[in-house]
Design a protein around this motif. Structure first.
Motif, PDB file in Angstrom:
ATOM      1  N   ASN A 190       1.106  -1.287   0.217  1.00  0.00           N
ATOM      2  CA  ASN A 190       0.202   0.029   0.198  1.00  0.00           C
ATOM      3  C   ASN A 190       0.946   1.567  -0.214  1.00  0.00           C
ATOM      4  O   ASN A 190       0.562   2.463   0.446  1.00  0.00           O
ATOM      5  N   GLY A 191       2.208   0.985  -0.409  1.00  0.00           N
ATOM      6  CA  GLY A 191       2.967   2.529  -0.857  1.00  0.00           C
ATOM      7  C   GLY A 191       4.487   2.366   0.495  1.00  0.00           C
ATOM      8  O   GLY A 191       4.634   4.124   0.631  1.00  0.00           O
ATOM      9  N   ALA A 192       3.488   1.370   1.372  1.00  0.00           N
ATOM     10  CA  ALA A 192       4.277   1.708   2.397  1.00  0.00           C
ATOM     11  C   ALA A 192       5.858   1.370   2.450  1.00  0.00           C
ATOM     12  O   ALA A 192       6.674   1.870   3.226  1.00  0.00           O
ATOM     13  N   ALA A 193       5.773   0.637   1.575  1.00  0.00           N
ATOM     14  CA  ALA A 193       7.636  -0.381   1.651  1.00  0.00           C
ATOM     15  C   ALA A 193       8.731   1.204   0.929  1.00  0.00           C
ATOM     16  O   ALA A 193       7.953   2.099  -0.572  1.00  0.00           O
ATOM     17  N   THR A 194       9.640   1.303   1.006  1.00  0.00           N
ATOM     18  CA  THR A 194      10.665   1.725   0.585  1.00  0.00           C
ATOM     19  C   THR A 194      11.553   1.246  -0.754  1.00  0.00           C
ATOM     20  O   THR A 194      11.888  -0.283  -0.465  1.00  0.00           O
TER      21      THR A 194
END
Length: 245
Positions: A190-194
């Motif tokens: 959900n777009g949280a990982a780098t």
């Protein structure tokens, strides 16, 4: 929750050791062979001789190449951080293993193995050419062909769905053609990982896949794998800061 480093490698990593890529450039293997002739399960039986000649050449050629500094650096990261580092590759060669990686998940199979389709058994063959004429027509290179389901995909997408802000994802040398690793990692977290997309191409495939300006990654590092994993590179600094922060 402990931090993880997830590394997905593609053909661009092995290309720096001299292994031809399947897709990219005028020397890409698909430029000299039709996919449907040498890598499609629906035509495997009718092209049995050609398929084995093609993969025999790929297999025996592996003896003449060596792991590069990127393979070695990835292996060192695995050895240093243990279970915090996960490595999955679409490459069917063994250069990660030969560099010292203790665990490698091959998404699209292993060129150094054959499958006995009649028995469902996997047989090691190493760097030898397979004498297919001397065996019944039931042996296939242990490489996922077009038209087949990759058994590892379930584990791959389970991993993608487990990604969180505690994960640093490196997508290295992937054309993002068959599997869109950056997009899957972005969606799964959900777009949280780098997410670092490491590839030297000036144009990004996501400009075509998603449209200009839509980037499912944190940064596109326009450099080859060896440069990216060299001492003092921005990618190495990012990894060190990630684990030390």
């Amino acid at each position: 929750m402990s931090k993880r480093l997830i590394i997905f490698t593609g053909a661009g990593v092995s290309a720096e050791s001299g292994v031809p890529t399947f897709r990219t450039g005028p020397d890409g293997l698909w430029h000299n062979h039709r996919i449907e002739d040498v890598c499609h399960i629906d035509t495997f039986e009718q092209n049995y001789d050609l398929v084995h000649a093609f993969y025999n050449a790929r297999r025996t050629a592996l003896q003449g190449v060596e792991p590069n500094a990127a393979h070695q650096a990835i292996a060192e990261l695995q050895q240093r951080y243990g279970d915090q580092v996960h490595l999955m590759t679409t490459n069917v060669d063994d250069l990660h293993e030969r560099a010292g990686s203790p665990e490698v998940v091959h998404i699209h199979g292993n060129l150094l193995e054959l499958v006995n389709l009649a028995e469902g058994a996997v047989l090691p063959i190493g760097y030898e050419a397979f004498d297919h004429a001397a065996h019944p027509p039931q042996f296939k290179p242990n490489v996922v062909f077009f038209g087949e389901v990759a058994p590892v995909y379930r584990d791959l997408f389970t991993l993608m769905q487990s990604l969180t802000r505690h994960d640093l994802v490196l997508v290295v040398g992937s054309s993002e053609t068959v599997v869109q690793f950056c997009l899957e990692a972005y969606s799964g977290s959900n777009g949280a990982a780098t997410i670092l997309y490491i590839d030297p191409t000036d144009t990004c495939p996501y400009d075509r896949l998603l449209g200009p300006g839509l980037k499912p990654y944190t940064e596109h590092c326009r450099m080859g794998a060896v440069e990216a994993f060299s001492a003092g590179s921005p990618v190495r600094k990012w990894i060190e800061c990630w684990f030390n922060s």
